[in-house]
Write a protein that holds these residues in place. Structure first.
Motif, PDB file in Angstrom:
ATOM      1  N   GLU A 255      31.106  38.739  78.247  1.00 33.45           N
ATOM      2  CA  GLU A 255      30.431  39.082  76.841  1.00 33.45           C
ATOM      3  C   GLU A 255      30.072  37.650  76.003  1.00 33.45           C
ATOM      4  O   GLU A 255      28.933  37.586  75.469  1.00 33.45           O
TER       5      GLU A 255
ATOM      6  N   PHE B   4      26.109  38.269  75.906  1.00 32.45           N
ATOM      7  CA  PHE B   4      25.635  39.285  75.133  1.00 32.45           C
ATOM      8  C   PHE B   4      24.919  38.882  74.172  1.00 32.45           C
ATOM      9  O   PHE B   4      25.255  37.826  73.258  1.00 32.45           O
TER      10      PHE B   4
ATOM     11  N   SER C 286      28.826  41.410  68.360  1.00 30.14           N
ATOM     12  CA  SER C 286      30.124  41.586  68.915  1.00 30.14           C
ATOM     13  C   SER C 286      31.077  40.325  68.590  1.00 30.14           C
ATOM     14  O   SER C 286      30.524  39.386  68.277  1.00 30.14           O
TER      15      SER C 286
ATOM     16  N   TYR D 258      24.889  43.028  80.551  1.00 31.74           N
ATOM     17  CA  TYR D 258      24.447  43.130  79.108  1.00 31.74           C
ATOM     18  C   TYR D 258      22.742  42.788  79.329  1.00 31.74           C
ATOM     19  O   TYR D 258      22.055  43.229  78.061  1.00 31.74           O
TER      20      TYR D 258
END
Length: 505
Positions: free
Chosen positions: A140, A144, A148, A200
């Motif tokens: 992530e 990403f 987040s 992602y």
């Protein structure tokens, strides 16, 4: 006279550029001093990366870099290597020398290095001592682009846009230093962990690499694949369960415990080393046969992400740093191995020599501000034309078997041939004899060679470069050939690697 027969009309497979990949672990002086010297170093650098090393690697056309390990990967916790460097955690590198790892080279630095190199990225995650959450959050953090916790933290640490993550290894050597697991246990862990390697960016999916076998452990390959291919299979939203299965193989001429000297050896050890290098072809064939049972369409790549020579360390150096010299013997091992990978490009999709700088069979050695290119570097430079080319049908008529011991014999000559998109035919040829030159003819099915360039690397079997004499062994133009009657005639010197680039005007 031996005759290299090339059927330029028969293409046998695509040679992925990643077959010419490299590996950099937090081990000895590979990362620190070799690749990374820090922004405030007197050694010329760009954002901390050694400029001389980066420039040399770009000239070699490096396609992909694997990081942070190796055994180090399964004790690496990525959050220790982000944020202000003065606050990063210091740790003991328990695998390699017990030295302090200050984590000044972490995720941001790795992707900056790959940006400078212009190469693809291969990150190895921690299964042995890490959690699913840790691995998921790393992916992530890297990839990403939305809102987040991890993406926001990346932005706070100075990198707004996500990076492009090409390959992700779910653990390393989990049969050994990565946890001493059984194949079924690791297979189930792999199924779980890879689920959280989220895609992602669907336009650029991450290719997931499963930990494969050490050398001839066919039991591991069978057990892991059987476990991974048991129902239920993952849904299409998360892509295939695995894109690659790794294989590790090192050449130890004198055995695992006493590996032998990198520079002091005789003819019998020379042939023994080359015979052990040729053994990787048997490993590829037998592991491939098992993979064919589960993946007959060859959608899963074999990823030989650790290979090369492993000798005793240089006298007077830290035994945990694995620093060794690099001779013409290493060059021939590289040539043999790369020819084999080319010829099995239907299954071998990536290979990463171990390791890039100052460790094992390196392409570059450094000492303070000094840098030298090893014989292995020159082989990779000569072979770079095979990258992204099509394998051609070829064989050597009149080849013979040589060697001083019956159990360690090798072919006199070794080759692979490809054709690039512009029609250039690329030939790489090795003369494995220590003493005997090889009169040669290159013959084609139809092509009439009119535009030929060539390079050669040769020297005594123990020849190597030092910081006082960094060009003892180097690639030079090869002009001692004659083109006549549609063929190329030349003599390949003993202990040599030759490359040809051939066109028809």
């Amino acid at each position: 006279m031996a005759k290299l027969m090339i059927n330029e009309k028969r293409k046998k497979g695509h040679i992925n550029p990643e077959i010419y990949g490299h590996f950099a672990e937090h081990l000895g002086r590979c990362i620190y001093e070799g690749l990374y010297v820090g922004e405030h170093s007197d050694i010329p650098n760009v954002n901390g990366m050694r400029k001389d090393v980066v420039d040399a690697l770009k000239e070699m056309k490096i396609p992909v870099l694997r990081w942070p390990g190796g055994c180090f990967a399964d004790e690496y916790h990525w959050k220790d290597g982000i944020g202000p460097k003065e606050t990063r955690k210091r740790m003991i590198n328990t695998h390699w020398g017990g030295v302090i790892e200050d984590n000044s080279f972490g995720t941001h630095e790795f992707f900056e290095l790959c940006r400078q190199l212009g190469c693809k990225t291969y990150v190895n995650g921690n299964v042995g001592s890490g959690t699913v959450q840790e691995m998921s959050e790393w992916v992530e953090y890297i990839t990403f682009n939305g809102v987040s916790p991890m993406a926001d933290e990346r932005r706070q640490n100075g990198h707004d846009a996500p990076w492009q993550l090409d390959y992700f290894g779910v653990g390393n050597e989990n049969w050994g230093c990565g946890g001493n697991m059984t194949p079924e246990y690791y297979g189930n862990l792999y199924r779980r962990y890879q689920t959280y390697v989220r895609q992602y960016d669907p336009s650029h999916p991450i290719r997931k690499i499963c930990c494969g076998a050490n050398v001839a452990d066919y039991f591991w390959t069978k057990g892991v694949l059987k476990t991974c291919f048991q129902a239920p299979q993952p849904g299409p939203e998360n892509g295939p369960l695995l894109d690659g299965l790794s294989l590790h193989y090192y050449v130890h001429p004198e055995g695992w415990q006493q590996k032998g000297s990198a520079t002091d050896f005789d003819d019998s050890v020379w042939y023994k080393t080359l015979a052990k290098a040729k053994y990787i072809e048997e490993l590829i064939l037998r592991h491939s046969a098992i993979m064919d049972e589960y993946d007959p369409e060859k959608k899963i790549g074999m990823i030989v992400d650790e290979w090369g020579c492993w000798f005793n360390v240089e006298p007077g150096t830290n035994p945990g740093f694995l620093y060794q010299q690099n001779t013409m013997r290493d060059a021939l091992v590289a040539g043999i191995s790369l020819n084999i990978f080319n010829k099995h490009c239907d299954r071998v999709k990536m290979a990463c020599i171990a390791q890039m700088v100052n460790v094992l069979q390196s392409v570059i050695l450094t000492e303070g501000p000094k840098m030298l290119l090893t014989p292995t570097y020159h082989v990779f430079h000569m072979y770079r034309h095979h990258q992204d080319a099509e394998l051609l049908d070829s064989y050597i008529d009149g080849n013979k078997i040589i060697g001083t011991q019956e159990e360690y014999q090798v072919p006199f000559l070794d080759e692979s041939v490809s054709v690039s998109r512009d029609g250039t035919i690329n030939v790489t040829l090795n003369n494995l004899s220590v003493t005997e030159d090889a009169p040669m003819e290159i013959s084609f099915a139809r092509l009439n060679p009119t535009d030929v360039t060539a390079a050669i690397l040769t020297g005594d079997m123990q020849a190597h470069n030092t910081f006082d004499s960094p060009e003892n062994v180097k690639e030079v133009p090869f002009t001692a050939y004659e083109v006549r009657d549609g063929s190329i005639f030349f003599t390949a010197p003993a202990c040599s690697v030759i490359s040809f680039c051939i066109k028809e005007a």
